[in-house]
Design a protein around this motif. Structure first.
Motif, PDB file in Angstrom:
ATOM      1  N   SER A   1       5.089  -6.762   4.124  1.00  0.00           N
ATOM      2  CA  SER A   1       4.152  -5.687   3.813  1.00  0.00           C
ATOM      3  C   SER A   1       3.657  -5.130   5.136  1.00  0.00           C
ATOM      4  O   SER A   1       3.251  -5.896   6.016  1.00  0.00           O
ATOM      5  CB  SER A   1       2.967  -6.194   3.004  1.00  0.00           C
ATOM      6  N   VAL A   2       3.739  -3.813   5.280  1.00  0.00           N
ATOM      7  CA  VAL A   2       3.235  -3.204   6.520  1.00  0.00           C
ATOM      8  C   VAL A   2       1.818  -2.672   6.330  1.00  0.00           C
ATOM      9  O   VAL A   2       1.293  -1.981   7.181  1.00  0.00           O
ATOM     10  CB  VAL A   2       4.183  -2.104   7.055  1.00  0.00           C
ATOM     11  N   GLY A   3       1.205  -3.031   5.183  1.00  0.00           N
ATOM     12  CA  GLY A   3      -0.196  -2.690   4.959  1.00  0.00           C
ATOM     13  C   GLY A   3      -0.447  -1.191   4.837  1.00  0.00           C
ATOM     14  O   GLY A   3       0.478  -0.416   4.585  1.00  0.00           O
ATOM     15  N   CYS A   4      -1.693  -0.821   5.002  1.00  0.00           N
ATOM     16  CA  CYS A   4      -2.058   0.596   4.929  1.00  0.00           C
ATOM     17  C   CYS A   4      -2.484   1.038   6.331  1.00  0.00           C
ATOM     18  O   CYS A   4      -2.606   0.196   7.220  1.00  0.00           O
ATOM     19  CB  CYS A   4      -3.196   0.790   3.925  1.00  0.00           C
ATOM     20  N   PRO A   5      -2.728   2.314   6.555  1.00  0.00           N
ATOM     21  CA  PRO A   5      -3.109   2.739   7.914  1.00  0.00           C
ATOM     22  C   PRO A   5      -4.308   1.953   8.459  1.00  0.00           C
ATOM     23  O   PRO A   5      -4.383   1.673   9.659  1.00  0.00           O
ATOM     24  CB  PRO A   5      -3.450   4.213   7.742  1.00  0.00           C
ATOM     25  N   LYS A   6      -5.211   1.529   7.532  1.00  0.00           N
ATOM     26  CA  LYS A   6      -6.389   0.777   7.994  1.00  0.00           C
ATOM     27  C   LYS A   6      -5.980  -0.578   8.564  1.00  0.00           C
ATOM     28  O   LYS A   6      -6.407  -0.972   9.650  1.00  0.00           O
ATOM     29  CB  LYS A   6      -7.377   0.574   6.838  1.00  0.00           C
ATOM     30  N   CYS A   7      -5.140  -1.323   7.824  1.00  0.00           N
ATOM     31  CA  CYS A   7      -4.722  -2.634   8.342  1.00  0.00           C
ATOM     32  C   CYS A   7      -3.880  -2.456   9.596  1.00  0.00           C
ATOM     33  O   CYS A   7      -3.888  -3.295  10.489  1.00  0.00           O
ATOM     34  CB  CYS A   7      -3.926  -3.498   7.389  1.00  0.00           C
ATOM     35  N   ARG A   8      -3.128  -1.361   9.621  1.00  0.00           N
ATOM     36  CA  ARG A   8      -2.251  -1.191  10.788  1.00  0.00           C
ATOM     37  C   ARG A   8      -3.023  -0.874  12.047  1.00  0.00           C
ATOM     38  O   ARG A   8      -2.620  -1.241  13.138  1.00  0.00           O
ATOM     39  CB  ARG A   8      -1.205  -0.131  10.498  1.00  0.00           C
TER      40      ARG A   8
END
Ligand code: AMP
Length: 429
Positions: free
Chosen positions: A165-172
């Motif tokens: 999972s590459v997450g969402c822009p926030k996690c990234r």
């Protein structure tokens, strides 16, 4: 020069084409079962579409695009992949106005100016799907299941599905900061490319194939540690769904699609034992891409599979293809008086739905039989003057050599019956 093809391209000629038709047919069929409908989109698009839609820090856009000005002075690019075009077509066709999700697939050539080698070409072919409008992890599970079902239907084995999972822009954003903190003290050990990625897109360092970069990356912070609760939950549901379906996978935190509009699920399949180009397909969720191209906040997910690599893997694994015969019936003639009859019989066989051939080379019967056998005809109808006078022909089964006399009125009926029986043997690539 005139007869040599451009580097990195392939001619697909009879003998090979049948294998392509087969793997395409299986894809059409798997997509039908999952409710995906075929889309046919242009081979070239405005260059900006790929610059934005594939991402201008990717190798594809930086180094691999076939871009040229058309006669009107407009920059166009031969499509290097299908997703950006699919998003454009979805928006252009106002498919957001029909009930969602919109589930589509495509089959066709892609173009990348890369260094050709076995399994890597400048014109290659992909099958792929894109599903728009569904945010739920249920669609991720469906897309991955379809992806794996295709390989299963083809009979491929020794596949490894990698999942991340590459997450969402926030996690990234969180990960990006953590990666920069980590890589800052290792900059001198990274390749030149990765040093330039450090500021622009540090996630892509995790994707680098250089041994020294892989070594440094092996201790880098992973996406798993940076996912927010929502993304963690999405990923958990996807994994549980795949577990329920019995689809095995390996978690691979370095599988990144390092662009801002890629989100959550990312996946890739590698086949062991086919050489350096072992990735045969990959995909993921791209919830930010429709927004980026068309200012509409619509989620999407898809995958693409390289057809040359599918065939390469089938060849390496000795997977058989079902079609064995070149054509159903060869109409062989003895004596000039039989030609008109052979002409009409061949025509009637074709109209009845069988593939039929007759001599167009003026060959002797012996040479005709040799040709029919070489071309893998299933049956030969032998038409002789004497037999014809008795309203009879001979039908010969080319596999067994068994012959029978048949009344001319029954030829088509009998051949139709025989050719609907399953064929023996199989052709391997
Ligand atoms: P990508 O669009 O880069 O995610 O690639 C998806 C799949 O397309 C890969 O897994 C390969 O099977 C295939 N592929 C990508 N580039 C090439 C190429 N240059 N030649 C042949 N197949 C390719």
């Amino acid at each position: 020069m005139l007869t040599s093809r451009p580097r990195g391209t392939n001619d697909i000629l009879p003998g090979e084409t049948e294998k392509w038709q087969y793997i395409e047919k299986v894809f059409h069929d798997v997509c039908r079962r999952y409710g995906y409908k075929e889309m046919r989109i242009p081979i070239f698009e405005h260059t900006e579409l790929f610059e934005r839609g594939v991402g201008d820090t990717t190798d594809i856009v930086e180094k691999e695009m076939y871009t040229f000005n058309d006669r009107g002075g407009r920059s166009v690019t031969l499509r290097p992949e299908g997703t950006a075009s699919a998003v454009r077509a979805y928006l252009d066709g106002k498919l957001f106005a029909v009930p969602q999700p919109v589930k589509m697939y495509y089959i066709g050539p892609m173009f990348r100016y890369d260094r050709p080698q076995a399994g890597r070409y400048r014109q290659f072919h992909q099958v792929g799907v894109e599903a728009f409008g569904a945010e739920s992890p249920a669609i991720d599970i469906e897309v991955v299941a379809l992806f794996m079902d295709y390989f299963r239907e083809l009979g491929l084995t020794e596949l490894e599905l990698m999942l991340n999972s590459v997450g969402c822009p926030k996690c990234r954003k969180v990960l990006r900061d953590r990666l920069q903190d980590y890589f800052r003290s290792h900059l001198s050990s990274l390749c030149e490319n990765c040093r330039s990625r450090f500021d622009r897109n540090p996630l892509r360092i995790l994707d680098c194939k250089e041994a020294k970069c892989r070594e440094v990356s092996s201790d880098a912070p992973t996406l798993f540690d940076s996912l927010c609760d929502r993304c963690l939950n999405h990923f958990k549901i996807v994994r549980e769904g795949l577990d329920e379906l019995g689809v095995p996978y390996t978690l691979n935190p370095s599988l990144v699609r390092g662009l801002d509009y890629y989100t959550n699920t990312a996946f890739e399949v590698v086949v062991h034992g086919i050489g350096a180009q072992s990735s045969i397909g990959g995909g993921g969720r791209y919830d930010g891409l429709v927004e980026l191209i068309g200012k509409r906040d619509i989620p999407g997910i898809g995958f693409a599979i390289g057809m040359e690599r599918v065939l390469l893997a089938m060849e390496k694994q000795g997977v058989g293809f079902p079609s064995v015969h070149g054509f159903d019936v060869y109409v062989a003639t003895i004596g000039k008086g039989t030609e008109t009859y052979a002409l009409k019989l061949t025509d009637s066989l074709r109209k009845a739905g069988l593939s039929a051939e007759r001599d167009v080379m003026g060959r002797s019967l012996r040479a005709q039989m040799k040709y029919a056998s070489k071309m893998a005809a299933r049956y030969t109808v032998i038409v002789g003057d004497e037999e014809l006078a008795r309203e009879q022909v001979i039908i010969r089964c080319m596999d067994t050599g068994k012959q029978e006399d048949v009344h001319i009125e029954d030829i088509i009926k009998i051949l139709l019956e025989k050719t609907t029986q399953p064929q023996g043997g199989s052709l391997s690539v």
